[in-house]
Scaffold this active site. Structure first.
Site, short mmCIF file in Angstrom:
data_model
loop_
_atom_site.label_atom_id
_atom_site.label_comp_id
_atom_site.label_asym_id
_atom_site.label_seq_id
_atom_site.Cartn_x
_atom_site.Cartn_y
_atom_site.Cartn_z
N THR A 112 0.84 -1.19 0.00
CA THR A 112 0.00 0.00 0.00
C THR A 112 0.88 1.24 0.00
O THR A 112 2.08 1.18 0.19
CB THR A 112 -0.90 0.03 1.25
OG1 THR A 112 -0.09 0.29 2.40
CG2 THR A 112 -1.64 -1.28 1.43
N SER A 114 0.93 3.42 2.23
CA SER A 114 1.28 3.81 3.60
C SER A 114 2.31 2.89 4.24
O SER A 114 2.77 3.15 5.34
CB SER A 114 0.02 3.82 4.48
OG SER A 114 -0.55 2.53 4.53
N CYS A 115 2.65 1.80 3.58
CA CYS A 115 3.57 0.84 4.18
C CYS A 115 4.51 0.31 3.13
O CYS A 115 4.10 -0.02 2.03
CB CYS A 115 2.78 -0.33 4.78
SG CYS A 115 3.82 -1.66 5.42
N GLY A 116 5.77 0.23 3.48
CA GLY A 116 6.74 -0.36 2.57
C GLY A 116 6.66 -1.87 2.60
O GLY A 116 5.77 -2.46 3.20
#
Length: 284
Positions: A112, A114-116
């Site tokens: 996503t 918002s996240c790696g």
């Protein structure tokens, strides 16, 4: 190519008054990254600098470390009804003789904005695969001044042009150790903004990025600390908090990690020897 911003209708309520108007939003679209024609990862990103994003992602995966290791980066043709380029699919072709790490052969990852990537959440995986451990760990006592550090968040903010119109983008900036601004990238995802920075540096033949500082507009996650280490960046600073695993990784690799960098205030979680802490501050 996709647009960086998009217009959507919105109903605004201000002090009891209701109005309808179009609003400018940051664009978010999927990007599939292919390696030698095989699907590797899908990330949600803000369109723009897609080739740099793909290259930076592969640096963080331990696949790339120099511009000459890339034979070609291109949008994939033939994925649309008329056979034209599909601007949400990028294929990276490695130069002849470039080894492909085993870990990349088994992954088709969705991430996503918002996240790696969380598939390598292991200190050992990063420590053993970085190409430039000595660059990150090399000690340069007192090379970062507090007066310089405290100015960096405002300088990053002034460079975030798309943020001004949308309020919805993260920023990442690369500075020299004496505060010279080298590059700024924006994206809906913090990790994408960093990948764009690192990918551009790779394309320009500037890796490893020793004697530099990476500043991010949000928190410092493990993924961002990992990306700094993999690019040979010795200092990571964030305007918000780090995670515990980011601190562990910084301690293990010699990365200087600064959190809550807001004006003259900051927390130094690792690698404090690089910062002239007591030249401009009083020890409590």
């Amino acid at each position: 190519m996709g647009r960086v911003t998009a217009r959507r209708p919105v109903i605004r309520v201000r002090d009891g008054a209701v109005s309808e108007r179009p609003d400018t939003l940051v664009a978010e679209e999927p990007l599939e990254i292919r390696l030698n024609g095989s699907p590797l990862a899908i990330t949600m990103r803000t369109p723009g600098d897609d080739f740099a994003l793909a290259a930076g992602f592969l640096v963080s995966e331990g696949v790339l470390g120099a511009a000459e290791e890339v034979a070609r980066i291109a949008y994939c043709a033939g994925n649309t009804p008329d056979g034209s380029n599909a601007y949400n699919v990028v294929d990276v072709r490695l130069a002849t003789g470039v080894a492909l790490p085993d870990i990349t052969l088994e992954r088709h990852v969705y991430t996503t904005s918002s996240c790696g990537l969380c598939g390598k959440a292991s200190l050992d995986a990063v420590r053993t695969r970085t190409r430039w451990p000595s660059v990150v760990a090399a000690s340069a006592p007192g090379s970062l001044g507090m007066e310089m550090l405290k100015e960096l968040p405002d300088r990053l903010r002034r460079e975030q042009r798309v943020f001004d119109s949308t309020g919805g983008l993260h920023g990442a900036a690369l500075f020299t150790s004496d505060g010279e601004l080298l590059d700024v990238r924006e994206d809906v995802g913090r990790h994408n903004a960093v990948d764009k920075l690192v990918g551009r540096a790779l394309q320009q033949g500037r890796l490893p990025l020793g004697d530099t500082l990476l500043l991010v507009s949000g928190r410092a996650s493990f993924e961002l600390a990992q990306k700094a280490v993999m690019a040979g960046i010795p200092t990571l600073a964030a305007v918000s908090a780090p995670s515990s695993l980011a601190v562990d990784l910084a301690t293990e690799t010699g990365l200087t990690l600064v959190g809550f960098l807001r004006g003259a205030s900051m927390n130094v979680y690792a690698g404090a020897e690089r910062i002239s802490l007591y030249g401009a501050a009083t020890r409590a």
